[in-house]
Write an enzyme that holds these catalytic residues in place. Structure first.
Site, PDB file in Angstrom:
ATOM      1  N   LYS A   1       0.828  -1.210   0.000  1.00  0.00           N
ATOM      2  CA  LYS A   1       0.000   0.000   0.000  1.00  0.00           C
ATOM      3  C   LYS A   1       0.859   1.255   0.000  1.00  0.00           C
ATOM      4  O   LYS A   1       0.650   2.174  -0.803  1.00  0.00           O
ATOM      5  CB  LYS A   1      -0.913  -0.006   1.221  1.00  0.00           C
ATOM      6  CG  LYS A   1      -1.580   1.339   1.531  1.00  0.00           C
ATOM      7  CD  LYS A   1      -2.337   1.268   2.833  1.00  0.00           C
ATOM      8  CE  LYS A   1      -2.918   2.627   3.225  1.00  0.00           C
ATOM      9  NZ  LYS A   1      -1.901   3.528   3.789  1.00  0.00           N
TER      10      LYS A   1
ATOM     11  N   ASP B   1      -5.529   8.197   8.670  1.00  0.00           N
ATOM     12  CA  ASP B   1      -5.705   7.664  10.016  1.00  0.00           C
ATOM     13  C   ASP B   1      -5.720   8.763  11.064  1.00  0.00           C
ATOM     14  O   ASP B   1      -4.997   9.753  10.967  1.00  0.00           O
ATOM     15  CB  ASP B   1      -4.557   6.694  10.364  1.00  0.00           C
ATOM     16  CG  ASP B   1      -4.684   5.383   9.621  1.00  0.00           C
ATOM     17  OD1 ASP B   1      -5.811   4.999   9.306  1.00  0.00           O
ATOM     18  OD2 ASP B   1      -3.645   4.754   9.359  1.00  0.00           O
TER      19      ASP B   1
ATOM     20  N   ASP C   1       4.112   0.857  11.769  1.00  0.00           N
ATOM     21  CA  ASP C   1       2.844   0.248  11.365  1.00  0.00           C
ATOM     22  C   ASP C   1       2.635  -1.147  11.943  1.00  0.00           C
ATOM     23  O   ASP C   1       1.509  -1.658  11.921  1.00  0.00           O
ATOM     24  CB  ASP C   1       2.766   0.170   9.834  1.00  0.00           C
ATOM     25  CG  ASP C   1       2.420   1.510   9.206  1.00  0.00           C
ATOM     26  OD1 ASP C   1       2.030   2.419   9.949  1.00  0.00           O
ATOM     27  OD2 ASP C   1       2.558   1.645   7.979  1.00  0.00           O
TER      28      ASP C   1
ATOM     29  N   MET D   1       6.429   7.445  17.390  1.00  0.00           N
ATOM     30  CA  MET D   1       6.075   8.408  16.357  1.00  0.00           C
ATOM     31  C   MET D   1       4.711   9.060  16.564  1.00  0.00           C
ATOM     32  O   MET D   1       4.555  10.269  16.409  1.00  0.00           O
ATOM     33  CB  MET D   1       6.126   7.736  14.986  1.00  0.00           C
ATOM     34  CG  MET D   1       5.978   8.701  13.825  1.00  0.00           C
ATOM     35  SD  MET D   1       6.298   7.909  12.225  1.00  0.00           S
ATOM     36  CE  MET D   1       8.028   7.486  12.373  1.00  0.00           C
TER      37      MET D   1
END
Length: 438
Positions: free
Chosen positions: A22, A121, A319, A341
């Site tokens: 992605k 997000d 992620d 982060m």
């Protein structure tokens, strides 16, 4: 709005192939604006974020041709700049975080770029300073309309320069690289991101005629060229899907083979799962996870609790921290998950606590997990997916829980994972997608 009904306790067995990446797709698709010639991109994942970006490019005037289920050709001969001022453009961009990477290519080729504040997000503050400071270093003028939340960058003659990025932002580096490839002279970018997907972007740009050196390092050198041509490109498999499937197999005590993972581009990810006690075998370019009833988290050499933290590549991608956290809930041992982060990415742990997980949320960035070692199963519950990665972490938890769980807001999961319910059901899961019934 659709929801998932997940019946827990079903083990998986079989083979699964990860989708195209992605995060690479968003960079590569934006880069097609850099040339009027045809660019073919293969292994494109049919997920919400990527399909929205393809449709946005089409609306901007790019000729888009679907060649196969996962292959598209793009030809950006002309761009409709009037459309860039429309409400439709604004609405489409605000749904998609990756839309910010449209500015670099537009600035390089047309001397101007427009973008509203992008969406994506809700995982905390995600500043864009790195992008626009880089453009300004190249000689562009930057304006932000606070009332309309609209960015405009203009620079008809970009000039190469030296810049030290304030953070090794992946999207920031990609955006600046795309802006610099046609700037006059030499551009040096220090503290550049060097993730495999950024490497893929640079390699593709070089095939198009760019002159980028230092690929795979944090020091990129770019000699500007007059124009770029067409090319063909194939996306890497998605490392986040690979990590998700490893964690899913371990937590559900399943036997799973993940096919064609591009192992050499996974970096530290396999080693971090090994530190969690998860066994796996590399079979060519596949990863085989055998069924294991227990996995024990390592400690540091002095016996202190293991810490798993995100870091710029070749460190661990942020992620995957949601996946490591949920997998730790059924490990033997304890671990500190440190999400450096984003300050809101761990807030989904309250749902895991409701399910019976032993987690102490220390602060917005850190959570300590004490594993059950499968002595206690998680309880089924009703929960909401706050972002892509937390959504899949909750799905993994629901698959291992006793009873039937409901996951709302699954559009967030669909943004990053193609047909996840269908693919997992083929391996033995019981996930039903239904209209929400409150």
């Amino acid at each position: 709005m659709a929801v998932f009904k997940v019946e827990g306790g079903h083990r998986l067995r079989g083979e699964i192939t990860p989708q195209g990446a992605k995060n690479e797709a968003l960079q590569i698709l934006c880069a097609t604006l850099l040339t009027p010639q045809r660019v073919v991109v293969r292994n494109i994942p049919r997920i919400l974020d990527v399909m929205q970006l393809i449709e946005l490019l089409r609306c901007m005037g790019v000729e888009v041709e679907q060649l196969a289920e996962d292959a598209y050709a793009f030809c950006a001969r002309d761009i409709d700049f009037e459309y860039l001022k429309s409400d439709d453009y604004r609405q489409r961009c605000t749904r998609l975080r990756g839309s910010v990477m449209l500015i670099g290519p537009m600035l390089a080729r047309f001397g101007v770029g427009y973008i509203p504040k992008p969406g994506g997000d809700k995982i905390g503050r995600r500043r864009l300073d790195t992008h626009f400071l880089g453009f300004q270093k190249l000689g562009a003028k930057f304006n932000f309309d606070i009332a309309d939340e609209f960015f405009m960058v203009e620079g008809r003659e970009l000039k190469g320069t030296y810049m030290l990025l304030d953070e090794a932002s992946v999207t920031g580096t990609a955006n600046i690289v795309m802006a610099a490839v046609m700037a006059k002279g030499r551009t040096t970018i220090y503290n550049a991101a060097c993730e495999p997907y950024l490497q893929q972007l640079c390699k593709m740009l070089n095939r198009m005629g760019a002159k980028i050196s230092g690929i795979a390092s944090n020091l990129l050198e770019i000699e500007g060229v007059e124009a770029l041509g067409g090319t063909e490109h194939r996306l890497l498999p998605d490392m986040i899907e690979v990590g998700s499937f490893i964690g899913m197999a371990a937590m559900n005590r399943s036997e799973l083979t993940i096919k064609d993972v591009s192992f050499e581009n996974l970096g530290i990810i396999p080693a971090q799962f090994a530190r969690m006690g998860i066994r796996f075998e590399q079979r060519g370019d596949d990863i085989h996870i055998p069924q294991q009833d227990h996995y024990s988290i390592d400690t540091f050499l002095d016996g202190s609790i293991m810490t798993i933290a995100d870091a710029p590549w070749p460190g661990l991608t942020p992620d995957l921290l949601s996946i490591f956290l949920v997998v730790a809930t059924q490990a033997n041992g304890a671990v500190l998950i440190h999400q450096k982060m984003f300050e809101s990415r761990l807030f989904f742990v309250d749902k895991l606590i409701d399910m019976g997980a032993q987690i102490i949320l220390c602060d917005p960035h850190r959570a300590t997990v004490i594993g059950h070692d499968h002595r206690l199963c998680l309880r089924a519950t009703r929960m909401t997916s706050p972002d892509i990665r937390a959504g899949v972490a909750l799905l993994i938890a629901a698959m291992s829980a006793e009873g039937v769980s409901t996951i709302q807001n699954i559009d967030q999961i669909d943004r990053g994972y193609k047909d996840i319910d269908g693919r997992l059901n083929a391996l033995g899961a019981k996930i039903t997608r239904i209209d929400d019934c409150k």
